[in-house]
Design a protein around this motif. Structure first.
Motif, short mmCIF file in Angstrom:
data_model
loop_
_atom_site.label_atom_id
_atom_site.label_comp_id
_atom_site.label_asym_id
_atom_site.label_seq_id
_atom_site.Cartn_x
_atom_site.Cartn_y
_atom_site.Cartn_z
N LEU A 175 56.22 22.44 51.05
CA LEU A 175 57.06 21.25 51.04
C LEU A 175 56.33 20.03 51.60
O LEU A 175 56.47 18.92 51.07
CB LEU A 175 58.33 21.51 51.86
CG LEU A 175 59.50 20.55 51.67
CD1 LEU A 175 59.90 20.48 50.20
CD2 LEU A 175 60.69 20.99 52.51
N ARG A 176 55.53 20.24 52.64
CA ARG A 176 54.81 19.12 53.24
C ARG A 176 53.89 18.43 52.24
O ARG A 176 53.74 17.21 52.25
CB ARG A 176 54.01 19.59 54.45
CG ARG A 176 54.82 19.70 55.73
CD ARG A 176 53.91 19.78 56.94
NE ARG A 176 53.05 20.97 56.89
CZ ARG A 176 53.40 22.15 57.39
NH1 ARG A 176 54.59 22.31 57.96
NH2 ARG A 176 52.57 23.17 57.33
N ALA A 177 53.27 19.21 51.37
CA ALA A 177 52.36 18.63 50.38
C ALA A 177 53.09 17.75 49.37
O ALA A 177 52.47 16.94 48.68
CB ALA A 177 51.63 19.75 49.64
N GLN A 178 54.42 17.88 49.30
CA GLN A 178 55.19 17.13 48.31
C GLN A 178 56.00 15.98 48.91
O GLN A 178 56.45 15.10 48.19
CB GLN A 178 56.16 18.07 47.58
CG GLN A 178 55.47 19.21 46.85
CD GLN A 178 56.46 20.07 46.12
OE1 GLN A 178 56.92 19.75 45.03
NE2 GLN A 178 56.82 21.19 46.73
N VAL A 179 56.18 15.99 50.22
CA VAL A 179 57.06 15.00 50.84
C VAL A 179 56.51 13.59 50.71
O VAL A 179 57.23 12.67 50.28
CB VAL A 179 57.31 15.36 52.32
CG1 VAL A 179 57.97 14.18 53.04
CG2 VAL A 179 58.20 16.59 52.43
N VAL A 180 55.25 13.39 51.08
CA VAL A 180 54.70 12.03 51.05
C VAL A 180 54.71 11.44 49.64
O VAL A 180 55.23 10.34 49.44
CB VAL A 180 53.29 12.00 51.67
CG1 VAL A 180 52.65 10.63 51.46
CG2 VAL A 180 53.36 12.31 53.16
N PRO A 181 54.17 12.13 48.62
CA PRO A 181 54.27 11.56 47.28
C PRO A 181 55.71 11.40 46.81
O PRO A 181 56.04 10.43 46.11
CB PRO A 181 53.51 12.56 46.40
CG PRO A 181 53.37 13.80 47.20
CD PRO A 181 53.37 13.38 48.63
N GLY A 182 56.59 12.33 47.20
CA GLY A 182 57.99 12.20 46.82
C GLY A 182 58.64 10.99 47.44
O GLY A 182 59.41 10.27 46.79
#
Length: 261
Positions: free
Chosen positions: A106-113
Protein backbone atom coordinates in the motif's frame (compact mmCIF):
# COMPACT_ATOMS: atom_id res chain seq x y z
CA UNK A 1 2.09 8.39 -22.76
CA UNK A 2 5.27 6.85 -21.44
CA UNK A 3 4.71 3.72 -19.43
CA UNK A 4 7.63 1.73 -18.14
CA UNK A 5 7.76 -1.81 -19.49
CA UNK A 6 8.57 -2.95 -16.00
CA UNK A 7 4.83 -2.60 -15.76
CA UNK A 8 3.58 -2.26 -14.89
CA UNK A 9 3.90 -2.65 -11.13
CA UNK A 10 7.18 -2.35 -9.33
CA UNK A 11 7.83 -4.76 -6.49
CA UNK A 12 10.99 -6.20 -5.04
CA UNK A 13 9.03 -9.15 -3.74
CA UNK A 14 7.64 -12.12 -5.64
CA UNK A 15 4.12 -11.51 -6.95
CA UNK A 16 1.40 -12.42 -4.48
CA UNK A 17 -1.13 -14.81 -5.98
CA UNK A 18 -4.22 -15.48 -3.83
CA UNK A 19 -6.79 -18.01 -4.95
CA UNK A 20 -8.86 -16.57 -7.77
CA UNK A 21 -12.17 -17.18 -6.07
CA UNK A 22 -11.02 -15.42 -2.92
CA UNK A 23 -9.73 -12.40 -4.85
CA UNK A 24 -12.92 -12.23 -6.91
CA UNK A 25 -15.10 -12.38 -3.81
CA UNK A 26 -13.08 -9.75 -1.98
CA UNK A 27 -13.13 -7.31 -4.91
CA UNK A 28 -16.83 -7.84 -5.57
CA UNK A 29 -17.61 -7.12 -1.91
CA UNK A 30 -15.33 -4.08 -2.07
CA UNK A 31 -17.38 -2.66 -4.93
CA UNK A 32 -20.81 -3.62 -3.61
CA UNK A 33 -21.27 -0.66 -1.20
CA UNK A 34 -20.91 1.64 -4.21
CA UNK A 35 -23.74 -0.19 -5.97
CA UNK A 36 -25.98 0.29 -2.94
CA UNK A 37 -24.94 3.94 -2.60
CA UNK A 38 -25.70 4.88 -6.20
CA UNK A 39 -29.09 3.14 -6.18
CA UNK A 40 -29.92 4.92 -2.91
CA UNK A 41 -28.85 8.24 -4.45
CA UNK A 42 -31.19 7.69 -7.41
CA UNK A 43 -34.15 6.80 -5.19
CA UNK A 44 -35.54 10.37 -4.85
CA UNK A 45 -35.57 10.79 -8.65
CA UNK A 46 -37.28 7.45 -9.10
CA UNK A 47 -39.87 8.33 -6.48
CA UNK A 48 -40.57 11.68 -8.16
CA UNK A 49 -41.22 9.86 -11.44
CA UNK A 50 -42.88 6.79 -9.98
CA UNK A 51 -45.99 7.20 -12.13
CA UNK A 52 -43.86 6.85 -15.26
CA UNK A 53 -42.06 3.69 -14.17
CA UNK A 54 -42.90 0.48 -16.07
CA UNK A 55 -42.71 -1.54 -12.83
CA UNK A 56 -43.40 -0.88 -9.15
CA UNK A 57 -40.76 1.31 -7.52
CA UNK A 58 -39.38 -1.51 -5.38
CA UNK A 59 -38.92 -3.74 -8.43
CA UNK A 60 -37.12 -0.99 -10.36
CA UNK A 61 -34.77 -0.34 -7.44
CA UNK A 62 -34.05 -4.05 -7.01
CA UNK A 63 -33.44 -4.63 -10.73
CA UNK A 64 -31.19 -1.58 -10.99
CA UNK A 65 -29.07 -2.80 -8.12
CA UNK A 66 -28.93 -6.36 -9.46
CA UNK A 67 -27.93 -5.18 -12.93
CA UNK A 68 -25.02 -3.15 -11.58
CA UNK A 69 -23.98 -5.92 -9.19
CA UNK A 70 -23.89 -8.41 -12.09
CA UNK A 71 -21.81 -6.03 -14.22
CA UNK A 72 -19.46 -5.60 -11.28
CA UNK A 73 -19.14 -9.38 -10.90
CA UNK A 74 -18.32 -9.71 -14.60
CA UNK A 75 -15.68 -6.97 -14.44
CA UNK A 76 -14.15 -8.49 -11.32
CA UNK A 77 -14.03 -11.94 -12.91
CA UNK A 78 -12.35 -10.59 -16.06
CA UNK A 79 -9.73 -8.82 -14.01
CA UNK A 80 -9.03 -11.79 -11.76
CA UNK A 81 -8.61 -14.09 -14.76
CA UNK A 82 -6.67 -11.78 -17.10
CA UNK A 83 -4.73 -9.24 -15.01
CA UNK A 84 -1.92 -11.60 -13.90
CA UNK A 85 -1.33 -12.55 -17.55
CA UNK A 86 -0.53 -8.96 -18.54
CA UNK A 87 1.27 -7.87 -15.38
CA UNK A 88 -1.56 -5.89 -13.79
CA UNK A 89 -2.21 -6.27 -10.07
CA UNK A 90 -4.15 -5.27 -7.00
CA UNK A 91 -1.19 -5.62 -4.61
CA UNK A 92 -2.58 -4.60 -1.22
CA UNK A 93 -5.76 -6.70 -1.45
CA UNK A 94 -3.74 -9.66 -2.74
CA UNK A 95 -1.28 -9.37 0.14
CA UNK A 96 -4.10 -9.24 2.68
CA UNK A 97 -5.76 -12.34 1.23
CA UNK A 98 -2.60 -14.44 1.56
CA UNK A 99 -1.85 -13.22 5.06
CA UNK A 100 1.03 -10.93 4.20
CA UNK A 101 1.33 -7.35 5.57
CA UNK A 102 -0.42 -4.89 3.29
CA UNK A 103 1.78 -1.99 4.41
CA UNK A 104 4.59 -2.39 1.84
CA UNK A 105 2.17 -2.92 -1.06
CA UNK A 106 0.00 0.00 0.00
CA UNK A 107 2.82 2.42 0.82
CA UNK A 108 4.18 2.14 -2.71
CA UNK A 109 0.81 3.33 -4.03
CA UNK A 110 -0.16 6.05 -1.57
CA UNK A 111 2.09 8.86 -2.80
CA UNK A 112 1.26 8.48 -6.51
CA UNK A 113 -2.40 7.98 -5.60
CA UNK A 114 -2.44 11.17 -3.53
CA UNK A 115 -0.78 13.14 -6.31
CA UNK A 116 -3.33 11.77 -8.76
CA UNK A 117 -6.16 12.70 -6.38
CA UNK A 118 -4.91 16.26 -5.91
CA UNK A 119 -4.53 16.69 -9.67
CA UNK A 120 -7.99 15.18 -10.19
CA UNK A 121 -9.57 17.53 -7.62
CA UNK A 122 -7.97 20.55 -9.30
CA UNK A 123 -9.23 19.33 -12.65
CA UNK A 124 -12.78 18.81 -11.32
CA UNK A 125 -12.77 22.32 -9.87
CA UNK A 126 -11.56 23.79 -13.18
CA UNK A 127 -14.22 21.84 -15.06
CA UNK A 128 -16.93 23.13 -12.73
CA UNK A 129 -15.98 26.70 -13.64
CA UNK A 130 -16.37 25.96 -17.34
CA UNK A 131 -19.35 23.61 -17.23
CA UNK A 132 -22.14 24.28 -19.76
CA UNK A 133 -25.20 25.84 -18.15
CA UNK A 134 -27.23 22.74 -19.01
CA UNK A 135 -25.02 20.63 -16.76
CA UNK A 136 -25.34 22.87 -13.73
CA UNK A 137 -28.11 21.51 -11.47
CA UNK A 138 -30.81 24.08 -10.73
CA UNK A 139 -31.25 22.53 -7.28
CA UNK A 140 -27.94 21.81 -5.49
CA UNK A 141 -29.77 19.33 -3.27
CA UNK A 142 -30.30 17.14 -6.35
CA UNK A 143 -26.58 16.65 -6.89
CA UNK A 144 -25.07 13.22 -6.31
CA UNK A 145 -24.33 12.78 -2.58
CA UNK A 146 -20.69 12.65 -1.55
CA UNK A 147 -21.00 9.11 -0.20
CA UNK A 148 -22.13 7.87 -3.63
CA UNK A 149 -19.27 9.69 -5.35
CA UNK A 150 -16.73 8.17 -2.98
CA UNK A 151 -18.08 4.62 -2.93
CA UNK A 152 -19.36 4.24 -6.48
CA UNK A 153 -17.18 6.73 -8.33
CA UNK A 154 -14.04 6.09 -6.34
CA UNK A 155 -14.20 2.34 -5.87
CA UNK A 156 -16.87 0.63 -7.98
CA UNK A 157 -16.04 2.55 -11.16
CA UNK A 158 -12.38 1.67 -10.81
CA UNK A 159 -13.27 -2.01 -10.53
CA UNK A 160 -15.59 -1.77 -13.54
CA UNK A 161 -13.43 0.37 -15.83
CA UNK A 162 -9.82 -0.17 -14.85
CA UNK A 163 -9.83 -3.69 -13.35
CA UNK A 164 -12.40 -5.00 -15.83
CA UNK A 165 -12.37 -3.00 -19.07
CA UNK A 166 -8.76 -1.80 -19.19
CA UNK A 167 -7.45 -5.25 -18.29
CA UNK A 168 -9.55 -6.84 -21.04
CA UNK A 169 -8.41 -4.29 -23.64
CA UNK A 170 -4.75 -4.82 -22.74
CA UNK A 171 -5.10 -8.61 -22.77
CA UNK A 172 -6.81 -8.55 -26.20
CA UNK A 173 -4.06 -6.37 -27.66
CA UNK A 174 -1.39 -8.58 -26.11
CA UNK A 175 -2.97 -11.76 -27.48
CA UNK A 176 -3.52 -10.36 -30.99
CA UNK A 177 -0.39 -8.29 -31.53
CA UNK A 178 2.13 -10.13 -29.35
CA UNK A 179 0.49 -13.55 -29.57
CA UNK A 180 0.52 -13.76 -25.80
CA UNK A 181 4.29 -13.66 -25.53
CA UNK A 182 6.31 -11.72 -22.99
CA UNK A 183 5.02 -8.67 -21.16
CA UNK A 184 2.77 -6.20 -23.02
CA UNK A 185 4.78 -3.46 -24.73
CA UNK A 186 4.48 0.10 -23.52
CA UNK A 187 2.55 1.03 -26.67
CA UNK A 188 -0.12 -1.57 -25.91
CA UNK A 189 -0.34 -0.36 -22.32
CA UNK A 190 -0.76 3.24 -23.50
CA UNK A 191 -3.52 2.21 -25.91
CA UNK A 192 -5.32 0.28 -23.17
CA UNK A 193 -5.11 3.29 -20.85
CA UNK A 194 -6.47 5.58 -23.58
CA UNK A 195 -9.31 3.31 -24.72
CA UNK A 196 -10.45 2.60 -21.18
CA UNK A 197 -10.38 6.34 -20.43
CA UNK A 198 -12.55 7.01 -23.49
CA UNK A 199 -15.01 4.30 -22.48
CA UNK A 200 -15.02 5.72 -18.95
CA UNK A 201 -15.97 9.10 -20.42
CA UNK A 202 -18.64 7.64 -22.71
CA UNK A 203 -20.19 5.94 -19.70
CA UNK A 204 -20.96 9.38 -18.23
CA UNK A 205 -23.03 10.53 -21.22
CA UNK A 206 -26.36 8.98 -20.06
CA UNK A 207 -26.12 10.86 -16.74
CA UNK A 208 -25.23 14.05 -18.61
CA UNK A 209 -28.25 13.58 -20.87
CA UNK A 210 -30.52 13.06 -17.87
CA UNK A 211 -29.22 16.28 -16.32
CA UNK A 212 -29.04 18.43 -19.45
CA UNK A 213 -32.10 17.04 -21.20
CA UNK A 214 -30.23 16.67 -24.50
CA UNK A 215 -26.73 15.76 -25.61
CA UNK A 216 -25.73 18.95 -27.37
CA UNK A 217 -22.24 19.33 -28.85
CA UNK A 218 -20.93 21.45 -25.93
CA UNK A 219 -22.26 18.92 -23.41
CA UNK A 220 -20.73 15.94 -25.22
CA UNK A 221 -17.34 17.61 -25.68
CA UNK A 222 -17.28 18.75 -22.05
CA UNK A 223 -18.14 15.30 -20.68
CA UNK A 224 -15.74 13.44 -22.96
CA UNK A 225 -12.77 15.75 -22.44
CA UNK A 226 -13.29 16.10 -18.71
CA UNK A 227 -13.67 12.41 -17.95
CA UNK A 228 -11.09 11.16 -20.43
CA UNK A 229 -8.41 13.35 -18.84
CA UNK A 230 -8.96 11.85 -15.40
CA UNK A 231 -9.32 8.38 -16.91
CA UNK A 232 -5.80 8.71 -18.31
CA UNK A 233 -4.46 9.52 -14.85
CA UNK A 234 -6.31 6.62 -13.20
CA UNK A 235 -5.31 4.19 -15.95
CA UNK A 236 -1.65 5.15 -15.70
CA UNK A 237 -1.74 4.73 -11.93
CA UNK A 238 -3.26 1.27 -12.30
CA UNK A 239 -0.71 0.17 -14.87
CA UNK A 240 2.28 1.67 -13.12
CA UNK A 241 1.52 1.13 -9.43
CA UNK A 242 -1.58 -1.02 -8.93
CA UNK A 243 -5.35 -0.74 -8.72
CA UNK A 244 -5.33 0.68 -5.20
CA UNK A 245 -3.40 3.74 -6.46
CA UNK A 246 -6.18 4.47 -8.96
CA UNK A 247 -8.82 4.00 -6.24
CA UNK A 248 -6.96 6.35 -3.86
CA UNK A 249 -6.74 9.00 -6.59
CA UNK A 250 -10.40 8.69 -7.56
CA UNK A 251 -11.69 8.80 -3.98
CA UNK A 252 -9.43 11.71 -3.07
CA UNK A 253 -10.36 13.68 -6.19
CA UNK A 254 -14.03 13.59 -5.19
CA UNK A 255 -13.31 14.21 -1.51
CA UNK A 256 -11.08 17.24 -2.06
CA UNK A 257 -13.17 18.81 -4.79
CA UNK A 258 -16.58 18.34 -3.14
CA UNK A 259 -16.43 21.48 -0.90
CA UNK A 260 -15.31 23.57 -3.87
CA UNK A 261 -18.06 22.62 -6.32
Amino acid sequence: MAVDNAVLVESAEAPVQPARWRLAGALWLLGLPGVVAVVWALLPTLKANEALLPLPLGAVVLLSGLQTAVLLALAVALGVWLAPRVGLRVPAVSSWLVGQPIGPALRAQVVPGVWGGVAGAAWLWALAQAAPTALQPSDPASAMPLVAKLLYGGVTEELLVRWGVMTLVLWLGWRVLQRGRGQPGKGLVAVAVLLSALLFALGHLPAAQALAGALTAPVVVFVLVGNTAFGLVAGWLYARHGLEAAIIAHVLAHLLSYPLL
